[in-house]
Design a protein around this motif. Structure first.
Motif, PDB file in Angstrom:
ATOM      1  N   LEU A 275     -63.824   2.843 -26.086  1.00 23.65           N
ATOM      2  CA  LEU A 275     -63.389   1.943 -27.153  1.00 23.65           C
ATOM      3  C   LEU A 275     -62.056   2.447 -27.698  1.00 23.65           C
ATOM      4  O   LEU A 275     -61.843   3.651 -27.819  1.00 23.65           O
ATOM      5  CB  LEU A 275     -64.422   1.916 -28.281  1.00 23.65           C
ATOM      6  CG  LEU A 275     -65.870   1.604 -27.887  1.00 23.65           C
ATOM      7  CD1 LEU A 275     -66.747   1.483 -29.126  1.00 23.65           C
ATOM      8  CD2 LEU A 275     -65.941   0.332 -27.066  1.00 23.65           C
ATOM      9  N   ASN A 276     -61.163   1.531 -28.035  1.00 21.05           N
ATOM     10  CA  ASN A 276     -59.905   1.918 -28.669  1.00 21.05           C
ATOM     11  C   ASN A 276     -59.781   1.187 -30.011  1.00 21.05           C
ATOM     12  O   ASN A 276     -60.749   0.569 -30.487  1.00 21.05           O
ATOM     13  CB  ASN A 276     -58.719   1.650 -27.730  1.00 21.05           C
ATOM     14  CG  ASN A 276     -58.551   0.167 -27.426  1.00 21.05           C
ATOM     15  OD1 ASN A 276     -59.125  -0.688 -28.101  1.00 21.05           O
ATOM     16  ND2 ASN A 276     -57.754  -0.132 -26.420  1.00 21.05           N
ATOM     17  N   ALA A 281     -61.433  -2.929 -34.000  1.00 21.19           N
ATOM     18  CA  ALA A 281     -61.035  -4.081 -34.828  1.00 21.19           C
ATOM     19  C   ALA A 281     -61.934  -5.280 -34.512  1.00 21.19           C
ATOM     20  O   ALA A 281     -62.347  -6.028 -35.417  1.00 21.19           O
ATOM     21  CB  ALA A 281     -59.563  -4.422 -34.571  1.00 21.19           C
ATOM     22  N   ALA A 282     -62.283  -5.437 -33.239  1.00 17.22           N
ATOM     23  CA  ALA A 282     -63.165  -6.552 -32.848  1.00 17.22           C
ATOM     24  C   ALA A 282     -64.542  -6.375 -33.494  1.00 17.22           C
ATOM     25  O   ALA A 282     -65.144  -7.341 -33.987  1.00 17.22           O
ATOM     26  CB  ALA A 282     -63.281  -6.619 -31.329  1.00 17.22           C
ATOM     27  N   LEU A 358     -56.199  -6.859 -33.974  1.00 15.48           N
ATOM     28  CA  LEU A 358     -56.489  -7.759 -32.851  1.00 15.48           C
ATOM     29  C   LEU A 358     -55.240  -8.527 -32.437  1.00 15.48           C
ATOM     30  O   LEU A 358     -54.989  -8.734 -31.245  1.00 15.48           O
ATOM     31  CB  LEU A 358     -57.633  -8.711 -33.198  1.00 15.48           C
ATOM     32  CG  LEU A 358     -59.012  -8.048 -33.294  1.00 15.48           C
ATOM     33  CD1 LEU A 358     -60.084  -9.081 -33.653  1.00 15.48           C
ATOM     34  CD2 LEU A 358     -59.397  -7.353 -31.992  1.00 15.48           C
ATOM     35  N   LYS A 359     -54.448  -8.941 -33.434  1.00 14.38           N
ATOM     36  CA  LYS A 359     -53.201  -9.650 -33.090  1.00 14.38           C
ATOM     37  C   LYS A 359     -52.310  -8.757 -32.234  1.00 14.38           C
ATOM     38  O   LYS A 359     -51.683  -9.210 -31.288  1.00 14.38           O
ATOM     39  CB  LYS A 359     -52.439 -10.019 -34.371  1.00 14.38           C
ATOM     40  CG  LYS A 359     -52.982 -11.246 -35.087  1.00 14.38           C
ATOM     41  CD  LYS A 359     -52.048 -11.546 -36.239  1.00 14.38           C
ATOM     42  CE  LYS A 359     -52.509 -12.724 -37.045  1.00 14.38           C
ATOM     43  NZ  LYS A 359     -51.769 -12.848 -38.307  1.00 14.38           N
ATOM     44  N   ASP A 360     -52.269  -7.474 -32.585  1.00 14.49           N
ATOM     45  CA  ASP A 360     -51.421  -6.534 -31.838  1.00 14.49           C
ATOM     46  C   ASP A 360     -52.026  -6.155 -30.486  1.00 14.49           C
ATOM     47  O   ASP A 360     -51.301  -5.920 -29.529  1.00 14.49           O
ATOM     48  CB  ASP A 360     -51.237  -5.224 -32.640  1.00 14.49           C
ATOM     49  CG  ASP A 360     -50.445  -5.438 -33.912  1.00 14.49           C
ATOM     50  OD1 ASP A 360     -49.742  -6.469 -34.000  1.00 14.49           O
ATOM     51  OD2 ASP A 360     -50.542  -4.585 -34.821  1.00 14.49           O
ATOM     52  N   GLY A 361     -53.340  -6.051 -30.447  1.00 11.45           N
ATOM     53  CA  GLY A 361     -53.951  -5.400 -29.285  1.00 11.45           C
ATOM     54  C   GLY A 361     -54.609  -6.311 -28.259  1.00 11.45           C
ATOM     55  O   GLY A 361     -54.974  -5.850 -27.177  1.00 11.45           O
ATOM     56  N   VAL A 362     -54.757  -7.598 -28.573  1.00 10.81           N
ATOM     57  CA  VAL A 362     -55.412  -8.489 -27.603  1.00 10.81           C
ATOM     58  C   VAL A 362     -54.343  -9.214 -26.795  1.00 10.81           C
ATOM     59  O   VAL A 362     -53.396  -9.766 -27.358  1.00 10.81           O
ATOM     60  CB  VAL A 362     -56.336  -9.509 -28.325  1.00 10.81           C
ATOM     61  CG1 VAL A 362     -56.814 -10.606 -27.382  1.00 10.81           C
ATOM     62  CG2 VAL A 362     -57.534  -8.780 -28.934  1.00 10.81           C
ATOM     63  N   SER A 363     -54.466  -9.190 -25.469  1.00  7.16           N
ATOM     64  CA  SER A 363     -53.440  -9.867 -24.659  1.00  7.16           C
ATOM     65  C   SER A 363     -53.852 -11.291 -24.317  1.00  7.16           C
ATOM     66  O   SER A 363     -53.025 -12.168 -24.180  1.00  7.16           O
ATOM     67  CB  SER A 363     -53.177  -9.084 -23.378  1.00  7.16           C
ATOM     68  OG  SER A 363     -54.353  -9.015 -22.613  1.00  7.16           O
ATOM     69  N   ARG A 364     -55.136 -11.517 -24.127  1.00  2.00           N
ATOM     70  CA  ARG A 364     -55.601 -12.865 -23.799  1.00  2.00           C
ATOM     71  C   ARG A 364     -57.065 -12.999 -24.160  1.00  2.00           C
ATOM     72  O   ARG A 364     -57.758 -12.000 -24.356  1.00  2.00           O
ATOM     73  CB  ARG A 364     -55.382 -13.175 -22.324  1.00  2.00           C
ATOM     74  CG  ARG A 364     -56.139 -12.226 -21.393  1.00  2.00           C
ATOM     75  CD  ARG A 364     -55.842 -12.514 -19.935  1.00  2.00           C
ATOM     76  NE  ARG A 364     -56.428 -13.769 -19.535  1.00  2.00           N
ATOM     77  CZ  ARG A 364     -55.898 -14.594 -18.633  1.00  2.00           C
ATOM     78  NH1 ARG A 364     -54.761 -14.304 -18.069  1.00  2.00           N
ATOM     79  NH2 ARG A 364     -56.509 -15.702 -18.306  1.00  2.00           N
TER      80      ARG A 364
END
Ligand code: DP6
Length: 391
Positions: A275-276, A281-282, A358-364
């Motif tokens: 987990l990161n 955040a999720a 999540l805005k920063d770390g999720v790509s799709r």
């Protein structure tokens, strides 16, 4: 011209809600605990595989997304050997059958999802490989019988031979003959389970599940309690929750089991962290969503990587997927048929840091839901001359 024999199938990805983590026999891929998963829809995630054989082929080969793969590894070899031996039994009982068991195999496979997304593709991959060869050989083996073979390719693959809700019973026989997958319930029993997958952008290659679980078995002191006590209890409760279609119970068991599995990873020495910050955040946002609803309407789970899979019910789509769309709407993935239908909902009392994380770390994002098991198809990836079809 020599005959080219072909059979094609598609097979699904599955995401466990009670995790397989630990082998009691690494060569046969026998687990230290039973596990249970939800099969995901093949419209969104699937492997398409053609198995072919011909007297003209010189060696066994496997092409995945256009790249040649090594077939000499013990896992692929175990699958080939077991399937050939079943075919050879058939040939012995009926002399009119072509001797396919002595011919080389050409396997061509394609995933409909980006490999870079770091989604468990070995489950769909080995399930498709085993199903396609079994069809090529016209074996009468049931999916449970084939699960014994797929398990030797990759443990989690044995669960992808079924749709819906699937358990892999660990068994106790030393030869693995009773370590098999079975259907807990078909997808039609509880068809409204959905999932949103938050793909973490920095999906750096971490410790593989195969090696990670071995390290956990060897060094974690929490691990044996999980395998011996917690998982058996959860398996019973999870099957019951699925039978009763009790989402709140399903959700709590899912989240607890993911947390417990990652706790044994952290307890591995040296520790393993899958987990990161994005994953955490999720978790926070799922907690916010559940707090706002006053009950568990969303359940996160993580495999051996940072991507979050969040299960929810179709009737709560707005309150779960809609909330994620509210702040992740710009990300790739909402353009899909399912994604496009999700209505944006403004989340209540969301943790601002987690939203930003999540805005920063999720790509799709990938929107999907419970789905069917392998499907036989006529769309062959090997042509009549035995050549891989270029796509
Ligand atoms: C965390 O099936 O990939 O996804 O048997 O070594 O190929 P091998 O491992 P694999 O492990 C999957 C681990 C997991 C949990 C699960 O799917 O149950």
């Amino acid at each position: 011209m020599s005959e080219i024999y072909r059979a094609s199938t598609t097979a699904p990805v599955n995401i466990a809600v009670i995790k397989y983590w630990g082998k009691r026999d690494p060569s046969l891929n026998l687990p230290t605990n039973s596990s249970l998963s939800v099969t995901l829809s093949q419209s969104d995630l699937r492997t398409h595989t053609t198995a072919s054989c011909s007297p003209t082929y010189n060696s066994d080969s496997l092409l995945l997304n256009g790249s040649p793969q090594d077939t000499s590894g013990s896992r692929t070899q175990a699958c080939f050997r077991e399937l050939r031996s079943l075919r050879s039994e058939l040939e012995k009982s009926d002399a009119s059958l072509p001797k396919l068991s002595t011919q080389k195999l050409k396997i061509v496979s394609e995933n409909n999802f980006p490999t870079a997304a770091g989604l468990a593709s070995s489950a769909a991959g080995f399930a498709a490989l085993v199903r396609a060869i079994a069809d090529l050989y016209q074996l009468t083996a049931t999916p449970t019988e084939l699960s014994r073979i797929a398990r030797q390719g990759s443990g989690s693959a044995c669960r992808s031979l079924f749709g819906g809700y699937v358990s892999w019973e660990m068994g106790s026989a030393a030869d693995g003959s009773d370590s098999l997958a079975t259907e807990v319930a078909p997808s039609s029993h509880w068809p409204n389970i959905r999932a949103i997958i938050l793909v973490a952008s920095s999906a750096k290659k971490g410790v593989s599940s195969t090696s990670g679980m071995q390290q956990t078995v060897a060094t974690s002191e929490l691990f044996s309690h999980r395998a011996k006590v917690l998982v058996p209890e959860r398996m019973t409760k999870m099957k019951d929750a699925i039978k009763r279609k009790d989402f709140a119970a399903f959700a709590e068991l899912t989240m607890r089991d993911s947390n417990g599995f990652h706790a044994t990873c952290a307890d591995t020495y040296p520790p393993i962290f899958y987990l990161n910050d994005t994953s955490r955040a999720a978790i926070r946002v799922v907690e916010n969503i559940n707090a706002a609803a006053g009950r568990s309407i969303a359940a996160y789970t993580f495999d051996a990587g940072p991507n979050a899979v969040v299960y929810y019910l179709a009737e709560d789509e707005g309150a779960v997927a809609g909330v994620f769309k509210g702040f992740l709407g710009e990300k790739e993935g909402w353009g899909s048929e399912r994604g496009g239908k999700v209505k944006v909902v403004e989340g209540k009392d969301l943790d601002e840091n987690a939203v930003q994380g999540l805005k920063d770390g999720v790509s799709r994002v990938i929107l999907t839901g419970v789905g069917e098991g392998p499907i036989s198809v006529q769309d062959h990836l090997v042509d009549e001359k035995g050549e891989a079809v270029a796509r």
